[in-house]
Design a protein around this motif. Structure first.
Motif, short mmCIF file in Angstrom:
data_model
loop_
_atom_site.label_atom_id
_atom_site.label_comp_id
_atom_site.label_asym_id
_atom_site.label_seq_id
_atom_site.Cartn_x
_atom_site.Cartn_y
_atom_site.Cartn_z
N LEU A 1 -6.93 1.06 -9.82
CA LEU A 1 -7.01 0.14 -8.69
C LEU A 1 -8.10 -0.89 -8.99
CD1 LEU A 1 -6.96 3.36 -7.12
CD2 LEU A 1 -5.73 1.76 -5.66
N LEU B 1 -1.18 -6.26 -4.43
CA LEU B 1 -1.45 -6.13 -3.00
C LEU B 1 -1.76 -7.52 -2.42
CD1 LEU B 1 -3.81 -3.01 -2.97
CD2 LEU B 1 -1.36 -3.05 -2.47
N SER C 1 -7.91 -5.81 0.32
CA SER C 1 -6.45 -5.65 0.27
C SER C 1 -6.02 -4.20 0.43
CB SER C 1 -5.90 -6.23 -1.05
OG SER C 1 -6.51 -5.64 -2.17
N GLN D 1 0.85 -1.20 0.00
CA GLN D 1 0.00 0.00 0.00
C GLN D 1 0.88 1.25 0.00
OE1 GLN D 1 -2.30 -0.55 3.61
NE2 GLN D 1 -4.12 -1.01 2.41
N LYS E 1 -7.27 -1.32 -1.50
CA LYS E 1 -7.23 -0.47 -2.69
C LYS E 1 -7.88 0.89 -2.44
CE LYS E 1 -9.35 -3.56 -5.17
NZ LYS E 1 -9.45 -4.63 -4.16
N SER E 2 -9.05 0.88 -1.80
CA SER E 2 -9.75 2.15 -1.58
C SER E 2 -9.09 2.98 -0.50
CB SER E 2 -11.22 1.88 -1.24
OG SER E 2 -11.89 1.33 -2.36
N VAL F 1 -2.65 -0.89 -9.62
CA VAL F 1 -2.63 -1.52 -8.30
C VAL F 1 -3.71 -2.59 -8.29
CG1 VAL F 1 -2.81 -1.18 -5.82
CG2 VAL F 1 -1.89 0.65 -7.26
N SER F 2 -3.32 -3.85 -8.10
CA SER F 2 -4.29 -4.94 -8.14
C SER F 2 -4.28 -5.70 -6.83
CB SER F 2 -3.99 -5.89 -9.30
OG SER F 2 -2.74 -6.54 -9.11
N GLY F 3 -5.46 -6.13 -6.41
CA GLY F 3 -5.55 -6.91 -5.18
C GLY F 3 -6.97 -7.37 -4.96
N ASP G 1 -9.61 -5.31 -9.00
CA ASP G 1 -9.63 -6.74 -8.64
C ASP G 1 -10.29 -7.46 -9.79
OD1 ASP G 1 -10.01 -9.28 -7.70
OD2 ASP G 1 -11.25 -8.72 -5.99
N ASP H 1 -10.75 4.09 -8.96
CA ASP H 1 -11.06 3.03 -8.00
C ASP H 1 -12.06 2.07 -8.64
OD1 ASP H 1 -10.96 1.68 -5.64
OD2 ASP H 1 -11.65 3.34 -4.39
N GLU H 2 -12.01 0.80 -8.22
CA GLU H 2 -12.88 -0.22 -8.82
C GLU H 2 -12.70 -0.27 -10.34
OE1 GLU H 2 -15.93 -1.83 -6.74
OE2 GLU H 2 -14.17 -1.61 -5.47
#
Length: 622
Positions: A379, A413, A273, A242, A275-276, A267-269, A381, A341-342
Motif C-alpha cells: 500500500l 484508490l 484515500s 477499497q 490505504k491504512s 494498492v496505490s493512492g 503513495d 503499509d506506507e
C-alpha cells in the motif's frame, strides 16, 4: 454541488443530452476533474432509463438526487431517491447504483468479484456489495438518520440486462434491504420495490433537503478504532476500490491455499484515500479467519502507535506490527499475507549499522518482503517519498514481481476520505507545490474543507487551541528548518522552533514521555502532542481534524511559484550533496510539505516564515 430534481422534471432533463453534458461537467469540475467520454456516455444511457422507470412507477413526486457525494469522502452514489415511507411515514431514501452491463459473471467463482463482458481492467466489485457499502456509509455519517438502518435501502440496477441468464451468477449474492439486484428483465419487480419504499403521493423535496443539509458525524479516525478492528469485529465501512482491494486479497489467499500459488497486490493512492483503513480491515479479518498475517511499515511512529492502540487490551496483538527490515531471515512464504503499509518507504536494502555480517548480502529489501508471504500487499503513495533512499513505486514493485513470474493486481484508490473528502483540496496542494503539471490555483473555501492563512505562528497556534477546546483534534507541524535539541537535564523541552518572540519545542525524539509530552511515536495520537511542533516523520501516516503547518525558509514563493532553499533545511538526511543532489532535495522537500499539508480532516491553517510567501498564500486562499 449536487444535482436534484423532482422525478417528473428529472425525466425531462435526462432526455436532453446537451443538458446532461453541461450539468455533469459542472458537478465533476467541482469534484476536481472533468468528465471522461465514458462517464458521459454512461449518464446519457442510464439516466433516461431510470427517469422513465420512475414515471412508469407513478413516482413523479419523488426527489431525485444525482451524483450524491457521500459524507467525508469524494465517493459518489449515482442516484439517491428521497421521499416518505408509505407505511411508517418517516423519511425514506433509496440509493441506486446504475450499471449498463448486459452480461456478467463471477470472477473465478468468487461471489464478491465480477467479470463484465467487454470491459477491460480486471475484476469489478459486485454491484450489490458496492451499493450496500454506500448505504451503511450514509447511515453512519448523516446525523439526520441517527443510525436508522431502515431509513435507507439500496439497489443495483442492470437496466441493459434483458436476458436473466446472462447475469444469473450475480443473483447468488445474498440480498438484503441495503443491497438488492434488479435487471431490465424485471422492471415490474423494480417498480414494486420502489413503491414499497417511497410514497407516490408525497413530494420528496423536503426530505432531500434534510439529507443534503444534514450535519456530518465526526469521522471515525483510524487509530481510535484499531483495537476493535483487530481484536473483535470489522469497524470500517469500505467504499469503492477499497472493498475491491480487500476482496482481491481474500480471493488470492484462498486461491494460494487451493493451488499452492502466490500473487502480489499493489494498492496505490494519495493521502486520505484509505490505504491504512484497508490494511487494518485486512489484518482484522485475516486474523479472525486464523490466517498467518503480519502488518509492517517503514515508519517507526506509525508502527509504535498501532502497537499501542491496537494492542491496548491484548499485548499479544502488538507482535503483529513489524518493520520492513525485520524480514531478512523470514521463511519463504511462511505467512499467508504480509501487509506492507506506507510501502513508498521501502529502501534498497534492510542493512543498517546494527546488521550482523551474515545478513550483509546486498539482498534487496523488496525481495525479502515479497518472499515472506504467499500474498504480499503493498500500500503506497509515490508522492510521499520524503527521505533519500526510499524507493517504493508501483512500477518497480510490479516489474520485480513479474520478473519472478508472479501474478500481480494493481488497485488504484481515486477516492478521498481525508481533507473532508475534498479531492479538489488535494489537487490544489499538488498544484501549489509544483507536483502537478498544472500551475498554482486559487483555493475557495467550502463546507467540506477550510483553509486559512495565519499572520503569525501565535495566531496559528491559538486557532488550533480554540478548535481543540471545541472538541476537535489539532496538531501543528513544520518543515525541518530549526535545530532539534534533547531535553534539558531537568526534563524541560528546549523551544527550538523559534520565530520572533514565539518559540515551541519539537516533538520528543525518544520513546519515553517527558512531562505531558508523549514519546515521538505517539505525538500525533496522544493528547499531550498539542504542545509541540511535529515533523514529517511523526506526522506521516496520521490524521487529525485541524492541521497547522509552518512553512520554513526551505520553501519560498518567488516569481509565481515555490522554489526550494537548501541552505535553510536542517534535516541530517538532506545534509550531504554527495548523497542527495539539489534536484533530489527539491523533489523531496516538496513531498515533505505535501505530507504536512494533507493531515487534516476538517481544515488546515498555514503560516510561512517568509513575508513574500505569506503574501502569495493570502492571494491564493480566499
Amino acid at each position: 454541488m449536487t444535482l436534484r430534481y423532482s422525478a417528473d422534471v428529472f425525466a425531462r432533463v435526462a432526455a436532453t443530452d446537451s443538458v446532461v453534458e453541461r450539468l455533469f461537467e459542472q458537478i465533476l469540475y467541482q469534484a476536481g476533474h472533468r468528465a471522461s467520454p465514458a462517464e458521459m456516455r454512461s449518464w446519457q444511457r442510464s439516466l433516461p432509463v431510470l427517469a422513465q422507470d420512475l414515471v412508469d412507477a407513478g413516482l413523479g413526486n419523488v426527489e431525485v438526487i444525482v451524483e450524491y457525494q457521500l459524507p467525508l469522502t469524494s465517493q459518489r452514489a449515482d442516484v439517491v431517491l428521497a421521499g416518505v415511507h408509505p407505511v411508517t411515514g418517516r423519511s425514506s431514501y433509496v440509493v441506486v447504483e446504475l450499471k449498463q452491463w448486459s452480461s456478467a459473471r463471477r470472477w473465478e467463482a468468487d461471489p464478491n468479484l465480477v467479470e463484465v463482458d467487454g470491459q477491460p481492467g480486471g475484476p469489478k466489485n459486485h454491484p450489490v456489495r458496492q451499493v450496500r457499502n454506500y448505504c451503511t456509509h450514509v447511515i453512519d455519517f448523516a446525523r439526520t438518520l441517527h443510525g436508522d438502518e431502515d431509513a435507507v435501502a439500496g439497489v443495483a440496477y442492470l437496466h441493459n440486462a434483458v436476458d436473466p441468464q446472462a447475469v444469473s451468477e450475480l443473483f447468488d449474492f445474498r440480498p438484503d434491504l441495503h443491497g438488492q439486484l434488479f435487471t431490465g428483465a424485471d422492471r415490474g419487480r423494480f417498480h414494486d420495490f420502489l413503491r414499497s419504499r417511497l410514497d407516490p403521493a408525497v413530494p420528496g423535496a423536503a426530505y432531500a433537503d434534510e439529507l443534503l443539509r444534514s450535519a456530518v458525524a465526526p469521522s471515525r479516525q483510524l487509530l481510535t478504532v484499531a483495537a476493535e478492528e483487530v481484536q473483535h469485529r470489522e469497524q470500517f465501512k469500505l467504499q469503492g476500490n477499497q472493498q475491491l482491494a480487500v476482496d482481491l486479497v481474500m480471493h488470492e489467499v484462498a486461491r494460494a491455499q487451493r493451488a499452492d500459488s502466490k500473487a502480489v497486490i499493489i494498492v496505490s493512492g494519495g493521502p486520505g484515500s484509505g490505504k491504512s483503513v484497508i490494511a487494518l480491515s485486512l489484518l482484522g479479518e485475516l486474523a479472525r479467519q486464523g490466517r498467518t498475517v503480519l502488518h509492517a511499515t517503514g515508519s517507526r511512529s506509525f508502527t509504535q502507535t498501532l502497537r499501542k492502540v491496537a494492542g491496548n487490551r491484548a499485548p499479544r496483538v502488538q507482535k503483529m506490527f513489524k518493520y520492513f527490515n525485520q524480514f531478512m531471515d523470514a521463511e519463504r512464504n511462511g505467512l499467508d499475507v504480509l501487509i506492507l503499509d506506507e510501502a513508498h518507504r521501502i529502501r534498497e536494502t534492510s542493512v543498517n549499522r546494527y546488521t550482523t555480517a551474515q545478513y550483509r548480502t546486498g539482498r534487496p529489501q523488496l525481495d525479502e518482503l515479497m518472499s515472506a508471504a504467499r500474498v504480499p500487499v503493498f500500500l503506497l503513495d509515490e508522492n510521499q517519498v520524503v527521505r533519500p533512499g526510499e524507493m517504493g513505486a508501483v512500477e518497480s514493485i510490479r516489474a520485480y514481481a513479474e520478473a519472478q513470474g508472479l501474478r500481480v493486481h494493481h488497485v488504484p484508490l481515486p477516492e478521498q476520505f481525508r481533507c473532508g473528502g475534498s479531492a479538489s483540496y488535494i489537487r490544489w496542494v499538488e498544484r501549489l507545490l509544483g507536483l502537478s503539471a498544472e500551475g498554482p490555483s486559487t483555493w475557495q473555501n467550502n463546507e467540506r474543507f477550510e483553509v486559512r492563512v495565519a499572520d503569525s505562528p501565535l495566531e496559528l497556534e491559538q486557532l488550533l487551541l480554540t478548535k481543540e477546546a471545541d472538541g476537535y483534534t489539532a496538531r501543528m507541524s513544520a518543515g525541518y528548518c530549526w535545530p532539534w535539541s534533547d531535553p534539558r537535564p531537568d526534563g524541560t523541552l528546549v523551544p527550538d522552533v523559534a520565530i520572533g518572540d514565539w518559540a515551541r519545542p519539537w516533538n520528543l525524539k525518544g520513546d519515553r514521555r517527558v512531562g505531558a509530552a508523549p514519546p515521538a511515536a505517539l505525538w500525533a495520537s496522544d493528547p499531550g502532542g498539542i504542545g509541540q511542533v511535529g515533523c514529517v516523520y511523526t506526522a506521516q501516516g496520521f490524521e487529525y481534524d485541524w492541521n497547522g503547518v509552518i512553512i520554513g525558509d526551505d520553501l519560498l514563493w518567488r516569481h509565481g511559484s515555490f522554489v526550494s532553499n537548501r541552505s535553510a533545511n536542517r534535516d541530517p538526511d538532506f545534509r550531504s550533496a554527495r548523497t542527495v543532489s539539489d534536484q533530489q532535495f527539491d523533489g523531496l522537500v516538496r513531498n515533505v510539505y505535501k505530507v504536512l499539508f494533507t493531515r487534516g480532516m476538517v481544515g488546515t491553517v498555514i503560516y510561512s516564515t517568509d513575508a513574500e510567501t505569506r503574501d502569495a498564500l493570502r492571494r491564493l486562499v480566499r
